[in-house]
Scaffold this active site. Structure first.
Site, PDB file in Angstrom:
ATOM      1  N   PHE A   1      53.415  37.490  35.990  1.00  0.00           N
ATOM      2  CA  PHE A   1      52.645  37.963  34.710  1.00  0.00           C
ATOM      3  C   PHE A   1      53.940  37.844  33.686  1.00  0.00           C
ATOM      4  CE2 PHE A   1      48.869  38.840  32.368  1.00  0.00           C
ATOM      5  CZ  PHE A   1      48.066  38.203  33.358  1.00  0.00           C
TER       6      PHE A   1
ATOM      7  N   ASP B   1      35.882  52.918  16.794  1.00  0.00           N
ATOM      8  CA  ASP B   1      35.233  54.229  16.460  1.00  0.00           C
ATOM      9  C   ASP B   1      35.996  55.358  16.734  1.00  0.00           C
ATOM     10  OD1 ASP B   1      33.187  52.315  15.632  1.00  0.00           O
ATOM     11  OD2 ASP B   1      32.355  52.329  17.546  1.00  0.00           O
TER      12      ASP B   1
ATOM     13  N   GLN C   1      48.587  43.489  18.748  1.00  0.00           N
ATOM     14  CA  GLN C   1      48.989  42.487  19.532  1.00  0.00           C
ATOM     15  C   GLN C   1      48.222  41.227  19.469  1.00  0.00           C
ATOM     16  OE1 GLN C   1      48.900  42.334  24.235  1.00  0.00           O
ATOM     17  NE2 GLN C   1      50.752  42.511  23.810  1.00  0.00           N
TER      18      GLN C   1
ATOM     19  N   GLU D   1      46.676  35.134  30.351  1.00  0.00           N
ATOM     20  CA  GLU D   1      48.048  34.778  30.712  1.00  0.00           C
ATOM     21  C   GLU D   1      48.259  34.044  32.196  1.00  0.00           C
ATOM     22  OE1 GLU D   1      50.180  37.873  28.949  1.00  0.00           O
ATOM     23  OE2 GLU D   1      51.833  37.788  30.475  1.00  0.00           O
TER      24      GLU D   1
ATOM     25  N   ARG E   1      54.187  38.556  25.009  1.00  0.00           N
ATOM     26  CA  ARG E   1      53.217  38.068  24.239  1.00  0.00           C
ATOM     27  C   ARG E   1      53.608  37.957  22.502  1.00  0.00           C
ATOM     28  NH1 ARG E   1      48.380  41.074  26.973  1.00  0.00           N
ATOM     29  NH2 ARG E   1      47.897  39.637  28.675  1.00  0.00           N
TER      30      ARG E   1
ATOM     31  N   HIS F   1      44.221  40.900  19.986  1.00  0.00           N
ATOM     32  CA  HIS F   1      44.130  41.356  21.329  1.00  0.00           C
ATOM     33  C   HIS F   1      43.800  42.653  21.880  1.00  0.00           C
ATOM     34  CE1 HIS F   1      43.111  40.451  25.786  1.00  0.00           C
ATOM     35  NE2 HIS F   1      44.476  40.835  26.082  1.00  0.00           N
TER      36      HIS F   1
ATOM     37  N   GLU G   1      42.965  52.369  25.345  1.00  0.00           N
ATOM     38  CA  GLU G   1      43.444  51.665  24.002  1.00  0.00           C
ATOM     39  C   GLU G   1      43.428  52.270  22.822  1.00  0.00           C
ATOM     40  OE1 GLU G   1      41.851  47.624  23.432  1.00  0.00           O
ATOM     41  OE2 GLU G   1      42.842  47.283  21.555  1.00  0.00           O
TER      42      GLU G   1
ATOM     43  N   ARG H   1      52.672  45.275  24.088  1.00  0.00           N
ATOM     44  CA  ARG H   1      52.361  45.538  25.570  1.00  0.00           C
ATOM     45  C   ARG H   1      52.347  44.560  26.323  1.00  0.00           C
ATOM     46  NH1 ARG H   1      47.828  44.507  28.324  1.00  0.00           N
ATOM     47  NH2 ARG H   1      46.478  43.909  26.607  1.00  0.00           N
TER      48      ARG H   1
ATOM     49  N   SER I   1      47.840  47.067  30.624  1.00  0.00           N
ATOM     50  CA  SER I   1      46.812  47.560  29.939  1.00  0.00           C
ATOM     51  C   SER I   1      45.640  48.284  31.178  1.00  0.00           C
ATOM     52  CB  SER I   1      45.934  46.826  28.892  1.00  0.00           C
ATOM     53  OG  SER I   1      44.661  47.473  28.828  1.00  0.00           O
TER      54      SER I   1
END
Lengths: 247, 574
Positions: B115, B216, B235, B250, B281, B347, B378, B389, B394
């Site tokens: 990755f 929110d 991102q 990815e 990224r 993203h 997040e 990131r 994540s």
């Protein structure tokens, strides 16, 4: 181009009976039907109610009946339908309508819950800091099941759920049971099979294959229901045992 | 209606459900979601979850920590990055023990794949660190946690929209909101509240995030006086399906896919000679937009190709089945035969509500814990992702800090008495709903929202500069002004989505202001925040976290130092 949408409207607390409203929106042929519904709500009628979230067929929110077929509005494009003909939007069948295209899903989720045995989800022992070993083949036994997004399109399309046996646990719940029954890491699955063996369980399926036809994730739902039945026969009623229920 | 519970968890994604499972061992938990729980956006995570298990090749948590820090452009707090990398392997094993159906290697172990930005031996070459389940890793983790919550009897409140945090005597004591189905008030009286509400990608026109991702949780904390940290770092994932923004994982590049420009060149070779298409990224998104700006998009247009045509059909079916089906459904393309048109898509928010390592919210952004209030996932900024990131970090963040939150909540709840609710909470929320419903101005939610999306995309996305950011700030202020003149088209309380969207838009405009404000202040380029007018990273002046407070006169900015333990900042090349 222009798209004509004919949409089911009903507020059970106010309306005596449902009616249909027709809207025309401008859209591209590659727009999602959900984009069209959004145009209606945002530009023409803010009171139109339907659920949506991810808009790409992953969350399962926007299941509805489109031209008579259960589907996700975010997975269907304008070009999938005949040009110049209106597209008919109705709520999922089987479930009570709460408002317009929004249905009450509590029974659906309660049935999903009902497939779990009293001791919950119990796996075989594994070393504390190591994963269970599972071969690629063992893992592939339930690979189809885990695509399910619980959108309820299968239940809505099932003639058994619709009419013949409203208490039928339904294709989605059996698929969830299948996911655990065929996972080699699980502790014995007798109780889960017994749950599936009960009235309104796996035997209620009449193999109409409608669930398989409409599944937005292309899951072989009916095939898996039949596999659960086969497993019930093999595990709960082994040949020469004489017993009909328990092992 | 007032519900009594020990802990109210807002959000039923992976962070919320992980915390719920951990806390529900000893306390009475209510999970509250504005969508049906199983619709939460963690379910859209595709590629994998990082953990240095070393199943396929040598790997160490120190390498994972280094990659996280370097990937963050040295803005991550290194004590936190260490926690993430050390705890990732036991958390992934725990997930497996709960039944998460990870894909398997030939030995029957959890398979791991490459990755972006994950390397062996401190940057030498890509390493197989991402545990995954085809390209539906988030879905299967969330479903497994959800099933466990169901069988353990965790109470889940679906379609309840939380609009305020409640505090009393300086302590957090619950939340209030309303039920979407009825518009009636819902109060949760709790000793502890966890915000696990996800991101706010809907601020931008093109995003991989769901319609529910309207920030929110950030807004709830901000309204309660908590600052927001590092919000300038947004991102943009390099490969959204062109025009739609739907994510192409990815994992597509991890499995061998390559990016090509209009001349057919594999252009990432020029931007990241070592990692190429598996660079982080931020770097790839800038590379794609640079190619496009210099006229090398496909046919001179504003997208490039992600080419998977050299992968076998079997590989696509087994490892990338969601992605190939998205492309088939939305573009009518067979990924094994034609390249996929892609462009960057919003993203992930690296910034968020400042917390400590136990996910406790820091009321002053630095060290003062706001008792009873937690944030994870997040919407939190712990800070482990810094300025950028890495993919698969994540999901691991959600389970590592979601669990820490759950355990700390259980401990906090056992030691602290309940404080009474503030007076008239039900009346306050119902009159707020009534006031919103009564709005009869001339402005429409959809129009203002579209203007916000446009301006944020044009002036505050991958490339930024002072002039553009100032324009964006003015525009956001103008739109906030328009909100005062909002009108709803109908007043029915039941399933009034226009009402919900007006509250969400209010939240998003607040966050837009904070994002633009933070970006304007930071006169350097770091990770996902790139300033054309300040193209270099400047550690001397800017190796620090931004904290934006809401004060009577507007926004106030403070900074706090970055925790550096093992890795001194170095130039970031791949």
């Amino acid at each position: 181009m222009y798209v004509k949408l004919k949409i089911f409207r009903f507020d059970p607390l106010i309306d005596k009976e449902p009616h249909y409203d027709t809207f025309v929106v401008e859209a591209d042929s590659t727009d999602r039907l959900l984009d069209c519904l959004n145009k209606v709500r945002w530009e023409q009628d803010g009171s139109l109610a339907y659920r949506m979230s991810c808009a790409h067929g992953i969350c399962g929110s926007d299941g509805m009946t489109i031209n008579g077929v259960s589907a996700l509005a975010c997975q269907k494009l304008v070009r999938d339908y005949e040009a110049d003909k209106e597209i008919l939007f109705e709520p999922l069948s089987v479930f009570p309508v709460v408002k317009d295209l929004v249905v009450d899903m509590d029974d659906f989720f309660a049935k999903e819950r009902s497939v779990h045995p009293s001791d919950g989800i119990v796996l075989t022992e594994a070393e504390e800091d190591k994963e269970h070993l599972q071969t690629i083949e063992q893992r592939s036994r339930f690979d189809d099941d885990i695509k399910c997004i619980m959108c309820a399109c299968c239940v809505s399309a099932c003639p058994v759920s619709q009419k013949e046996d409203p208490e039928y646990v339904g294709p989605a719940a059996i698929l969830r049971a299948h996911r655990y029954i065929f996972d080699s890491r699980m502790k014995d699955q007798f109780e889960r099979l017994q749950i599936m063996d009960k009235p309104h369980g796996a035997w209620s399926c009449k193999t109409y294959y409608r669930c398989t036809l409409v599944c937005p994730k292309a899951i072989q739902v009916t095939k898996h229901i039949l596999e659960v039945r086969r497993k019930i026969l093999d595990e709960l009623r082994p040949k020469n045992s004489g017993s009909t229920q328990h092992v | 209606m007032i519900h009594e519970c020990d802990a109210a968890i807002i959000g039923a994604g992976i962070a919320g459900l992980t915390a719920a499972l951990a806390a529900s061992e000893t306390c009475n938990v209510a999970v509250i979601s504005k969508v049906y729980a199983s619709r939460s956006h963690s379910g859209a995570a595709q590629g994998g979850i990082a953990a240095a298990l070393g199943n396929e090749e040598e790997d160490h948590w120190e390498w994972h920590m280094f990659d996280t820090v370097k990937g963050s452009d040295y803005l991550a707090d290194q004590d936190i990055a260490e926690i993430l990398a050390r705890e990732a392997p036991p958390r992934v094993i725990e997930l497996e023990h709960l039944g998460v159906p990870f894909s398997r290697d030939s030995e029957g172990k959890i398979e791991q794949r490459l990755f972006g930005g994950h390397t062996r031996n401190f940057g030498e070459a890509p390493v197989r660190r991402a545990c995954y389940a085809s390209d539906r890793t988030g879905r299967v983790i969330m479903d497994t946690l959800y099933d466990h919550c169901l069988v353990r009897g965790v109470k889940i409140f679906n379609e309840v929209f939380v609009t305020s945090l409640l505090t009393s005597e300086g302590l957090c004591c619950g939340v209030s909101g309303y039920e979407l189905a009825t518009g009636e008030p819902m109060i949760f009286h709790a000793k502890a509240v966890l915000l696990a509400t996800g991101g706010c990608g809907r601020i931008f026109k093109t995003t991989s995030m769901s319609f529910a991702a309207t920030g929110d949780g950030f807004a709830l904390a901000f309204d309660a006086g908590v600052p927001l940290e590092d919000m300038e770092f947004v991102q943009f994932h390099p490969t959204g399906i062109y025009g739609l923004g739907i994510l192409v994982s990815e994992a597509a590049r991890a499995e061998g896919g390559v990016l090509r420009n209009g001349k057919g060149e594999r252009f990432m070779e020029r931007y990241a000679p070592l990692l190429k298409d598996l660079a982080p990224r931020d770097i790839i998104s800038r590379a794609i937009l640079t190619e496009i700006a210099e006229g090398r998009g496909i046919g001179g247009s504003d997208y490039v190709y992600l080419d998977l045509t050299h992968l076998s059909k079997e590989q696509l079916q087994l490892k990338l089945s969601e992605v190939t089906s998205f492309v088939r459904t939305y573009l009518g393309i067979d990924a094994s035969e034609s390249p996929i048109p892609v462009a960057p898509t919003c993203h992930y928010m690296m910034g968020g509500i400042p917390t400590d390592a136990q996910a406790r919210v820091l009321g002053d952004g630095k060290s003062a814990v706001l008792p009873g209030l937690y944030a994870a996932g997040e919407c939190a900024c712990v800070s482990v992702h810094g300025a950028n990131r890495l993919g698969t970090n994540s999901l691991v963040d959600l389970v590592v800090f979601g669990r820490r939150a759950g355990l700390d909540i259980a401990d906090y709840v056992s030691k602290n008495p309940s404080v009474p609710l503030p007076a008239d909470v039900e009346l306050k929320i119902s009159s707020r709903v009534d006031a919103l419903l009564a709005a009869d101005g001339k402005e429409h939610v959809a129009t203002i929202r579209e203007e916000m999306e446009k301006v944020m995309t044009r002036l505050c996305s991958v490339f930024r500069d002072k002039n553009g950011l100032e324009q964006a700030l003015n525009k956001v202020h103008e739109l906030q002004g328009k909100m005062a003149n909002l009108g709803l088209s109908h007043r029915e309380k039941r399933f009034n989505y226009e009402l919900e969207e007006s509250v969400e838009l209010n939240n998003m405009l607040k966050l837009s202001e904070v994002i633009v404000h933070s970006a304007l202040q930071r006169e350097e380029s770091r990770g996902a925040h790139y300033r054309n007018d300040f193209p270099e990273r400047n550690d001397e002046a800017w190796l620090k976290h931004t904290l934006v407070f809401h004060v009577a006169t507007g926004l106030e900015t403070l900074y706090k130092p970055v925790v550096v333990t093992r890795f001194e900042p170095k130039p970031r090349v791949y």
